[in-house]
Design an enzyme around this catalytic site. Structure first.
Site, mmCIF file in Angstrom:
data_model
loop_
_atom_site.group_PDB
_atom_site.id
_atom_site.type_symbol
_atom_site.label_atom_id
_atom_site.label_comp_id
_atom_site.label_asym_id
_atom_site.label_seq_id
_atom_site.Cartn_x
_atom_site.Cartn_y
_atom_site.Cartn_z
ATOM 1 N N LYS A 3 -40.708 -30.703 3.246
ATOM 2 C CA LYS A 3 -40.623 -32.048 3.837
ATOM 3 C C LYS A 3 -40.274 -31.978 5.338
ATOM 4 O O LYS A 3 -39.821 -30.934 5.839
ATOM 5 C CB LYS A 3 -39.587 -32.854 3.061
ATOM 6 C CG LYS A 3 -39.981 -33.102 1.600
ATOM 7 C CD LYS A 3 -38.947 -33.973 0.885
ATOM 8 C CE LYS A 3 -39.356 -34.254 -0.546
ATOM 9 N NZ LYS A 3 -38.397 -35.177 -1.220
ATOM 10 N N TYR A 43 -46.065 -41.614 -3.258
ATOM 11 C CA TYR A 43 -44.810 -42.013 -3.911
ATOM 12 C C TYR A 43 -44.909 -43.398 -4.560
ATOM 13 O O TYR A 43 -43.885 -44.056 -4.750
ATOM 14 C CB TYR A 43 -43.663 -41.973 -2.903
ATOM 15 C CG TYR A 43 -43.153 -40.566 -2.614
ATOM 16 C CD1 TYR A 43 -42.478 -39.823 -3.582
ATOM 17 C CD2 TYR A 43 -43.345 -39.968 -1.373
ATOM 18 C CE1 TYR A 43 -42.008 -38.545 -3.329
ATOM 19 C CE2 TYR A 43 -42.882 -38.681 -1.110
ATOM 20 C CZ TYR A 43 -42.208 -37.982 -2.098
ATOM 21 O OH TYR A 43 -41.741 -36.702 -1.846
ATOM 22 N N ASN A 106 -34.280 -34.043 1.435
ATOM 23 C CA ASN A 106 -33.911 -32.946 0.542
ATOM 24 C C ASN A 106 -34.903 -31.779 0.565
ATOM 25 O O ASN A 106 -35.043 -31.061 -0.409
ATOM 26 C CB ASN A 106 -33.647 -33.467 -0.866
ATOM 27 C CG ASN A 106 -34.841 -34.167 -1.459
ATOM 28 O OD1 ASN A 106 -35.915 -34.185 -0.862
ATOM 29 N ND2 ASN A 106 -34.668 -34.736 -2.638
ATOM 30 N N HIS A 109 -40.443 -30.988 -2.123
ATOM 31 C CA HIS A 109 -40.915 -31.762 -3.277
ATOM 32 C C HIS A 109 -41.512 -30.796 -4.283
ATOM 33 O O HIS A 109 -42.206 -29.855 -3.900
ATOM 34 C CB HIS A 109 -42.010 -32.757 -2.850
ATOM 35 C CG HIS A 109 -42.753 -33.344 -4.012
ATOM 36 N ND1 HIS A 109 -42.255 -34.397 -4.729
ATOM 37 C CD2 HIS A 109 -43.924 -32.979 -4.615
ATOM 38 C CE1 HIS A 109 -43.108 -34.676 -5.719
ATOM 39 N NE2 HIS A 109 -44.119 -33.841 -5.673
ATOM 40 N N GLU A 120 -51.426 -34.301 -7.775
ATOM 41 C CA GLU A 120 -50.887 -34.098 -6.425
ATOM 42 C C GLU A 120 -51.677 -33.004 -5.679
ATOM 43 O O GLU A 120 -51.880 -33.098 -4.459
ATOM 44 C CB GLU A 120 -49.391 -33.777 -6.514
ATOM 45 C CG GLU A 120 -48.610 -34.993 -7.008
ATOM 46 C CD GLU A 120 -47.134 -34.746 -7.272
ATOM 47 O OE1 GLU A 120 -46.641 -33.608 -7.121
ATOM 48 O OE2 GLU A 120 -46.460 -35.730 -7.633
HETATM 49 P P1 GDP Z 1 -37.285 -35.373 -7.099
HETATM 50 O O1 GDP Z 1 -38.300 -35.300 -8.208
HETATM 51 O O2 GDP Z 1 -36.112 -34.435 -7.305
HETATM 52 O O3 GDP Z 1 -37.891 -35.207 -5.726
HETATM 53 O O4 GDP Z 1 -36.628 -36.829 -7.142
HETATM 54 P P2 GDP Z 1 -37.203 -38.299 -7.439
HETATM 55 O O5 GDP Z 1 -38.588 -38.233 -8.015
HETATM 56 O O6 GDP Z 1 -36.155 -39.026 -8.205
HETATM 57 O O7 GDP Z 1 -37.281 -38.964 -5.987
HETATM 58 C C1 GDP Z 1 -38.343 -38.675 -5.101
HETATM 59 C C2 GDP Z 1 -37.787 -38.532 -3.711
HETATM 60 O O8 GDP Z 1 -37.281 -39.809 -3.283
HETATM 61 C C3 GDP Z 1 -36.579 -37.589 -3.585
HETATM 62 O O9 GDP Z 1 -36.934 -36.241 -3.510
HETATM 63 C C4 GDP Z 1 -35.938 -38.100 -2.300
HETATM 64 O O10 GDP Z 1 -36.632 -37.624 -1.128
HETATM 65 C C5 GDP Z 1 -36.163 -39.614 -2.416
HETATM 66 N N1 GDP Z 1 -34.982 -40.264 -3.002
HETATM 67 C C6 GDP Z 1 -34.560 -40.240 -4.297
HETATM 68 N N2 GDP Z 1 -33.418 -40.935 -4.462
HETATM 69 C C7 GDP Z 1 -33.124 -41.435 -3.217
HETATM 70 C C8 GDP Z 1 -32.060 -42.249 -2.710
HETATM 71 O O11 GDP Z 1 -31.156 -42.679 -3.443
HETATM 72 N N3 GDP Z 1 -32.100 -42.532 -1.374
HETATM 73 C C9 GDP Z 1 -33.090 -42.092 -0.550
HETATM 74 N N4 GDP Z 1 -33.055 -42.420 0.764
HETATM 75 N N5 GDP Z 1 -34.107 -41.329 -0.982
HETATM 76 C C10 GDP Z 1 -34.117 -40.998 -2.290
#
Ligand code: GDP
Length: 131
Positions: A3, A43, A106, A109, A120
């Site tokens: 990212k 997303y 973070n 992905h 994807e």
């Molecule tokens: P992943 O599968 O571990 O990437 O997590 P998710 O699918 O739940 O979320 C997708 C992405 O959305 C995450 O990797 C973060 O970049 C973002 N994200 C998730 N939760 C949050 C949050 O509470 N705040 C913000 N700003 N971004 C979030």
């Protein structure tokens, strides 16, 4: 995807080393930047979440490295290698523990299923770019 935060902070080489050292084979890779339209589509599953706008802004603010990687049990093994979504909860030695700064920014992905990995992969690459 590596990212924008991890690209900005110079962690591309470190992250690719973790990935290949863990036994993943890179079958497609590019350095690119998502448009707003790309990020919203990628997303879309999160479009109703309160952080969606922030996520789209973040994912489009600079270049990313995107890749298709292969291995037996790749989805589960890659998610173990990257660690929890929130780096504060990520296990020691995981990519997010080492390189991520927050739950939003973070570093990496990873696809959450074989089906989504195929979708994807098609999102980022034409067939002739996959080796
Ligand atoms: P992943 O599968 O571990 O990437 O997590 P998710 O699918 O739940 O979320 C997708 C992405 O959305 C995450 O990797 C973060 O970049 C973002 N994200 C998730 N939760 C949050 C949050 O509470 N705040 C913000 N700003 N971004 C979030």
């Amino acid at each position: 995807m590596i990212k924008p935060d991890a690209v900005e902070n110079g962690h591309v080489g470190g992250i690719l080393d973790k990935i290949t050292s863990a036994g993943f084979k890179i079958v497609a890779m590019k350095y690119t930047q998502l448009s707003k339209r790309d990020a919203k589509a990628f997303y879309a599953v999160h479009s109703e979440r309160p952080f969606f706008g922030e996520l789209v802004e973040f994912m489009t603010r600079g270049p990313i490295v995107t890749a298709i990687i292969e291995k037996e049990n790749a989805v589960d093994d890659f998610r173990a290698l990257i660690g929890a979504t929130n780096p504060a909860e990520a296990a020691e030695g995981t990519i997010r523990k080492l390189y991520a700064t927050s739950i939003g920014e973070n570093a990496v992905h990873g696809s959450d299923s074989d089906e989504n990995a195929a979708i994807e992969g098609d999102f980022h690459f034409a067939g002739r770019e996959i080796y």
